[in-house]
Each structure stands twice: as C-alpha cells, then as structure tokens.
Design a protein around this motif. Sequence first.
Motif, PDB file in Angstrom:
ATOM      1  N   THR A 174      29.593  26.691  -3.414  1.00 28.87           N
ATOM      2  CA  THR A 174      29.305  27.078  -2.232  1.00 28.87           C
ATOM      3  C   THR A 174      30.406  26.561  -1.257  1.00 28.87           C
ATOM      4  O   THR A 174      30.197  26.539  -0.060  1.00 28.87           O
ATOM      5  CB  THR A 174      28.105  26.177  -1.541  1.00 28.87           C
ATOM      6  OG1 THR A 174      28.205  24.921  -1.658  1.00 28.87           O
ATOM      7  CG2 THR A 174      26.605  26.746  -2.125  1.00 28.87           C
ATOM      8  N   ALA A 175      31.638  26.287  -1.824  1.00 29.99           N
ATOM      9  CA  ALA A 175      32.863  25.919  -1.169  1.00 29.99           C
ATOM     10  C   ALA A 175      33.162  26.854  -0.126  1.00 29.99           C
ATOM     11  O   ALA A 175      32.992  28.136  -0.516  1.00 29.99           O
ATOM     12  CB  ALA A 175      33.779  25.627  -2.028  1.00 29.99           C
ATOM     13  N   GLU A 176      33.776  26.632   1.124  1.00 38.58           N
ATOM     14  CA  GLU A 176      34.269  27.404   1.926  1.00 38.58           C
ATOM     15  C   GLU A 176      35.606  27.251   2.492  1.00 38.58           C
ATOM     16  O   GLU A 176      36.175  26.236   2.256  1.00 38.58           O
ATOM     17  CB  GLU A 176      33.446  27.217   3.155  1.00 38.58           C
ATOM     18  CG  GLU A 176      31.919  27.755   3.177  1.00 38.58           C
ATOM     19  CD  GLU A 176      31.067  27.394   4.344  1.00 38.58           C
ATOM     20  OE1 GLU A 176      31.694  26.879   5.263  1.00 38.58           O
ATOM     21  OE2 GLU A 176      29.881  27.630   4.387  1.00 38.58           O
ATOM     22  N   VAL A 177      36.561  28.264   3.194  1.00 33.06           N
ATOM     23  CA  VAL A 177      37.639  28.225   3.357  1.00 33.06           C
ATOM     24  C   VAL A 177      37.862  27.001   4.499  1.00 33.06           C
ATOM     25  O   VAL A 177      38.792  26.323   4.176  1.00 33.06           O
ATOM     26  CB  VAL A 177      38.244  29.415   4.159  1.00 33.06           C
ATOM     27  CG1 VAL A 177      39.587  29.213   4.625  1.00 33.06           C
ATOM     28  CG2 VAL A 177      38.230  30.731   3.241  1.00 33.06           C
ATOM     29  N   THR A 178      36.934  26.694   5.440  1.00 35.03           N
ATOM     30  CA  THR A 178      36.965  25.718   6.485  1.00 35.03           C
ATOM     31  C   THR A 178      36.890  24.142   5.772  1.00 35.03           C
ATOM     32  O   THR A 178      37.133  23.400   6.495  1.00 35.03           O
ATOM     33  CB  THR A 178      35.963  25.768   7.375  1.00 35.03           C
ATOM     34  OG1 THR A 178      34.629  26.007   7.032  1.00 35.03           O
ATOM     35  CG2 THR A 178      36.471  27.320   8.217  1.00 35.03           C
ATOM     36  N   ASP A 179      36.518  24.072   4.521  1.00 36.36           N
ATOM     37  CA  ASP A 179      36.434  22.808   3.964  1.00 36.36           C
ATOM     38  C   ASP A 179      37.746  21.946   3.785  1.00 36.36           C
ATOM     39  O   ASP A 179      37.949  20.829   3.991  1.00 36.36           O
ATOM     40  CB  ASP A 179      35.989  22.880   2.296  1.00 36.36           C
ATOM     41  CG  ASP A 179      34.626  23.116   2.335  1.00 36.36           C
ATOM     42  OD1 ASP A 179      33.783  23.072   3.112  1.00 36.36           O
ATOM     43  OD2 ASP A 179      33.955  23.692   1.175  1.00 36.36           O
ATOM     44  N   VAL A 180      38.809  22.717   3.928  1.00 39.38           N
ATOM     45  CA  VAL A 180      40.166  22.328   4.104  1.00 39.38           C
ATOM     46  C   VAL A 180      40.340  21.545   5.375  1.00 39.38           C
ATOM     47  O   VAL A 180      41.008  20.738   5.599  1.00 39.38           O
ATOM     48  CB  VAL A 180      41.445  23.241   3.575  1.00 39.38           C
ATOM     49  CG1 VAL A 180      41.317  24.242   4.850  1.00 39.38           C
ATOM     50  CG2 VAL A 180      42.637  22.310   3.743  1.00 39.38           C
ATOM     51  N   LEU A 181      39.805  21.863   6.402  1.00 34.07           N
ATOM     52  CA  LEU A 181      39.689  21.382   7.770  1.00 34.07           C
ATOM     53  C   LEU A 181      39.084  20.029   7.796  1.00 34.07           C
ATOM     54  O   LEU A 181      39.608  19.267   8.528  1.00 34.07           O
ATOM     55  CB  LEU A 181      39.234  22.394   8.895  1.00 34.07           C
ATOM     56  CG  LEU A 181      39.802  23.774   8.852  1.00 34.07           C
ATOM     57  CD1 LEU A 181      39.057  24.666  10.221  1.00 34.07           C
ATOM     58  CD2 LEU A 181      41.142  23.849   9.020  1.00 34.07           C
ATOM     59  N   THR A 182      38.057  20.003   6.922  1.00 27.69           N
ATOM     60  CA  THR A 182      37.376  18.570   6.821  1.00 27.69           C
ATOM     61  C   THR A 182      38.450  17.693   6.042  1.00 27.69           C
ATOM     62  O   THR A 182      38.554  16.636   6.726  1.00 27.69           O
ATOM     63  CB  THR A 182      36.119  18.957   5.881  1.00 27.69           C
ATOM     64  OG1 THR A 182      35.278  19.559   6.573  1.00 27.69           O
ATOM     65  CG2 THR A 182      35.514  17.289   5.728  1.00 27.69           C
ATOM     66  N   ASP A 183      38.931  18.236   5.176  1.00 25.84           N
ATOM     67  CA  ASP A 183      40.129  17.266   4.441  1.00 25.84           C
ATOM     68  C   ASP A 183      41.184  16.907   5.455  1.00 25.84           C
ATOM     69  O   ASP A 183      41.533  15.772   5.258  1.00 25.84           O
ATOM     70  CB  ASP A 183      40.619  18.059   3.256  1.00 25.84           C
ATOM     71  CG  ASP A 183      39.729  18.403   2.042  1.00 25.84           C
ATOM     72  OD1 ASP A 183      38.540  17.568   1.886  1.00 25.84           O
ATOM     73  OD2 ASP A 183      39.739  19.547   1.615  1.00 25.84           O
ATOM     74  N   ILE A 184      41.519  17.623   6.039  1.00 27.09           N
ATOM     75  CA  ILE A 184      42.697  17.546   7.178  1.00 27.09           C
ATOM     76  C   ILE A 184      42.248  16.337   7.981  1.00 27.09           C
ATOM     77  O   ILE A 184      42.875  15.410   8.550  1.00 27.09           O
ATOM     78  CB  ILE A 184      43.133  18.461   8.053  1.00 27.09           C
ATOM     79  CG1 ILE A 184      43.808  19.490   7.055  1.00 27.09           C
ATOM     80  CG2 ILE A 184      44.015  18.023   9.198  1.00 27.09           C
ATOM     81  CD1 ILE A 184      43.905  21.099   7.514  1.00 27.09           C
TER      82      ILE A 184
END
Length: 345
Positions: A174-184
């Motif tokens: 269920t991963a999403e592209v915007t997950d990287v924004l959470t990491d940032i």
Amino acid sequence: MMPTQDRSTRRPRGRRGGTALAALAFAPVALSACGGGVTSDAADETATGRTVTVTNCGRELRFDSAPESVVGMMPSQTELLIRLGVADSLVGQAQTDTSALPEDIADQAEGVPVLSTDTPPAREDLLAAEPDLVVSPTEYEFTAEQGFASIEQLDANGARAYVATGGCADRRNTAEVTDVLTDIANLGEILRVPGAADDLAQAGRDRLAAVQAAVRDRPRPSVAQVYVEGNSLGAIGAGVEADIIEQAGGENVFDPDAPEFADFFAAEINPEEIVSRNPDAIVFGVASPGQQERTRAYLRETFPDVPAVQDDLLIAVPQSDLYPGTLGNIDAVETIAGRLYPEAF
C-alpha cells in the motif's frame, strides 16, 4: 536488478512459479509503511536541542540530539541526506553500485567511505563505521541471518535504524509516492534541519501537483507495469509502483486488490494476461541500457498487436526510481506522465 527493492523472503504469488518473480522476492525492495509521526518534548530541552521521537516501522526512536555519524544504506537514502544538507555527517554509504547519485550532488559523496557495493554491508563493516543513525530503504538491510547488523545489534552499539516509510513490512503493498515526503519530514526533525526538509518536501509536492494539473480532465490511458527476465513475465499491480501509475495519470490494468496481489506487490503471469487487457502503454523498470533493449525486444515480439507496442508506448523507468524512500518516485511520475501525455508538457 529487480523491479523495486524487495528482498522479502516471501515467494510472490502467481499463476506459475518461475525465475522472474522468485528473483524479485529477493531483490532490495520496499516492504511497508513505517510511517510515523514526529513528536518533540518541549519540556526536555537540552544544550544540544530538543528531544525528537519518531514512530518508525512500529518502533519508537528517540533522539536527544542530532545524529553526527550517519550511514545511507542505498544511494536513494544517501541522496536524501545530502539534499537535507548533512553530507558532512555521513560516515558511510552502501550498495553504491545499485544506482548512481545524481550528478549535481555526486561530488559531495566522493569522500564518504563505501561500506558495500551491490549488497548491504556486512555486520562488522557497518559497526566499524560507528554510526549513530543508519537510514535504510527496507528492513531487509538489517537481517542478521544474512550476515547484516540487526536493529538490536545497532541499538546495542548506540545507533538507531530509520527505515523508509514505504519500506516497512506491513506497508509494501500500500506504499505511496508521498511516503518519501514523510521520510523527509522525519529526517528533517531527527537531524535538526526542518527548514531544509520543508523546502525539499515542498519542491516534491509542487512537482506532483504540476503533473496532476497537466493531466487533469484528460482521457486516462490504460497502463500495464511489468518485469521481464528472459522469457518470464511478471505483472506489478500494487505498492508504490501502482501509485506511480495513478499519480502519472494512467489507469492500471491490474487491480491492486486482486487476489494475486494480496500478499505481494507482483505476480508472475502468462502473456495472455497482457493481451486480454490490451494496454495503451507498458511501463517497465530497468537497471542498464542492455536490459532496456532486451525488454523492449521481448515486448515487441510477444505483443505485436497490443496498442502499447503498435504506438511505441513502451516506457522504461530507471529501477532506482522505484526504490522506497527515494525522490526518484517523483521522477518516475514525471517520466511516465510525459510519455502518456506528451502534449501536456
């Protein structure tokens, strides 16, 4: 190279066993939502700054001060750390042969020790770097049975492990592209660079918004995402890959809620599955020019009457852009959208 970074030991479910998806299961992939909010304890201010607590893959990580010795376990994580402005804190980079760092920042990693090239670093090599923070795309990099330092071993040596939000075991499908924004955002708080994190995340949001504005209200072409190894064919129907297609304005011909994707983001299929779905475009990840040409040749030979082949909408995406916790996910959205809607860009 495998379609994303997934070295889960689970075998992918599919219509028949085979090498492509079996191998995919052991590639370095994103596993699942580490997600996690960031909290700070204002009452616990110290001379080195406020305490930051992050929930990551179900674990609570506490940082009383900014980490000063950091390891990026993949180029995608090393890139994030450099773009956040903490290159001087890097004491190691790993799996460096899996992809090249972007040219505009590559020189900032030239003096950083390489702990491994094509696999995660051995336990002793990682511990010898004496990190206090290790940033990884997945939980696989901490598999003790593979000879890697476990999260518990890192903890015992004073290091915390942060796994990409899209790389935790329960998030893979269920991963999403915007997950990287959470990491940032999380790394910005942990490393005490919230301003740089805000700027980097906003730039990512702006890029995604620009794509969405460009493709809005246009007819959505149907898209199949595949992985080809020899004559074996795999369909990628869930996870961040599926969201990349969605964000790019495509209509995925594979349903992420279908039974074959219940336990794994990909499944091996027969060519007839592609023929029956008749996609307007076919997307595939590649790790080298040679792999790209071999995949194109296979698709043209196997599906000559499918619109994607007839219209030459065979869209290659660098495999590294499909790794979890990478800005490359946004690059992939832009690449695919540009091919699906050339008149819009």
